[in-house]
Design an enzyme around this catalytic site. Structure first.
Site, mmCIF file in Angstrom:
data_model
loop_
_atom_site.group_PDB
_atom_site.id
_atom_site.type_symbol
_atom_site.label_atom_id
_atom_site.label_comp_id
_atom_site.label_asym_id
_atom_site.label_seq_id
_atom_site.Cartn_x
_atom_site.Cartn_y
_atom_site.Cartn_z
ATOM 1 N N SER A 50 0.815 -1.221 0.000
ATOM 2 C CA SER A 50 0.000 0.000 0.000
ATOM 3 C C SER A 50 0.845 1.267 0.000
ATOM 4 O O SER A 50 0.411 2.297 -0.526
ATOM 5 C CB SER A 50 -0.961 -0.004 1.192
ATOM 6 O OG SER A 50 -0.254 -0.212 2.398
ATOM 7 N N HIS A 69 2.085 4.574 4.799
ATOM 8 C CA HIS A 69 1.315 5.275 3.774
ATOM 9 C C HIS A 69 1.855 6.688 3.554
ATOM 10 O O HIS A 69 1.928 7.158 2.414
ATOM 11 C CB HIS A 69 -0.154 5.328 4.178
ATOM 12 C CG HIS A 69 -0.793 3.981 4.242
ATOM 13 N ND1 HIS A 69 -2.003 3.758 4.873
ATOM 14 C CD2 HIS A 69 -0.397 2.778 3.744
ATOM 15 C CE1 HIS A 69 -2.324 2.481 4.769
ATOM 16 N NE2 HIS A 69 -1.361 1.866 4.083
#
Length: 316
Positions: free
Chosen positions: A144, A195
């Site tokens: 991610s 992230h």
């Protein structure tokens, strides 16, 4: 950290059905290879998650640097894999079409390594400034972080319009930050630093020196190099560009050309944006002769009539 076990890998089944719906032969090679590699390592992990996750303690203090390579390619469970790879499917088709397969592969590899390095730096900084040693032990896995970096690229190339984040329209240029907050509001257990590292790497590419450094490190990809299969084109507005002549017929690395971004409208899901982007690609290639509809989508009667008119015009 252990993989959460489920009786039936519903996320994996859903991911495979989505891939086959798009059509394996219609997915660009680097995107397809990334999907296959992540699925394969989910089913046949090289190491247990605890030995492949990335943390300051394991990677930096214990010098286990192989985790930089392993952590992006391992996932906690089937749904973790599904959400990451479904996003990769759409982003990969869009970006690989724009950048060309060789440069996109280079971007994926570079982003994977830099996201891991920056994650370690952020966790180390938090541990030092907050005097909280627990940050050194935070262990992260998954793709991610790389996807957030790719999303920065996608929003950079499609600056107009809005994205739908939790039902609220957000300008594309702010969508990454809104999604960063939204994900951690919905799922607090996810890696905020991972992230955030992806977003920062993406910004280093679009607004910092990373792209120039990558060009210098790999001159074969540089815009002033003529590599095999490349053709030079001049469009009607006087702008020039390079274009790969491989089987997909997609444009290679080219950023100076003004493009019509109206096709990527606000408020659409990634699947809806995918369909619209693919139809726009079809329109771009309509004058090159007959070709089957790409990516498994059927043409509407109006689009089919338009293709027939373009073919007749091309033969006149």
């Amino acid at each position: 950290m252990q993989r959460r076990s489920r009786g039936i890998n519903a996320g994996l089944i859903l991911l495979l059905s989505q891939i086959f719906h798009v059509g394996i032969s219609n997915i660009p090679p680097v995107t397809l290879a990334t999907l296959v590699l992540n699925i394969w390592l989910f089913l046949n992990p090289l190491k247990p998650l605890f030995e492949s996750c990335l943390s300051v303690e394991k990677c930096y203090q214990q010098k286990d640097w192989q985790r930089l390579l392993l952590s992006p390619l391992h996932h906690a469970d089937d749904w973790h894999l599904y959400f990451n790879m479904a996003s990769m499917l759409w982003k990969g088709i869009h970006l690989e079409r724009r950048l060309g397969s060789r440069w996109f592969a280079y971007v994926i590899i570079t982003f994977s390594l830099l996201t891991g390095v920056l994650y370690l730096f952020l966790e180390f900084a938090l541990a030092e400034f907050l005097d909280e040693p627990g940050f050194r032990r935070n262990c992260a896995v998954g793709f991610s972080g790389v996807l957030f970096a790719l999303k920065v690229l996608n929003n950079h190339y499609c600056p107009g319009g809005f994205a739908n984040v939790l039902g609220f329209p957000v300008p594309n240029r702010l969508a990454c930050w809104a999604e960063l907050l939204a994900i951690h509001f919905i799922s607090p257990g996810t890696s905020f630093a991972g992230h955030l590292a992806g977003i920062l790497v993406g910004l280093m590419y679009t607004h910092g020196p990373l792209k120039k450094i990558m060009k210098k490190c790999a001159g074969v990809f540089s815009s002033n190099m003529h590599y095999p299969g490349q053709q030079y084109h001049v469009n009607g507005s006087g702008y020039s560009r390079y274009q790969d002549s491989y089987q997909y017929g997609w444009p290679a690395y080219s950023e100076e050309i003004p493009r019509n971004y109206d096709a990527y409208t606000a408020g659409l899901s990634e699947e809806e944006q995918l369909e619209r982007a693919l139809r726009a690609s079809l329109s771009d290639r309509g004058t090159s002769g007959p070709s089957p509809p790409p990516y498994g989508f059927r043409l509407s009667p109006e689009e089919e009539m338009r293709r027939q008119r373009l073919r007749r015009f091309d033969h006149q």
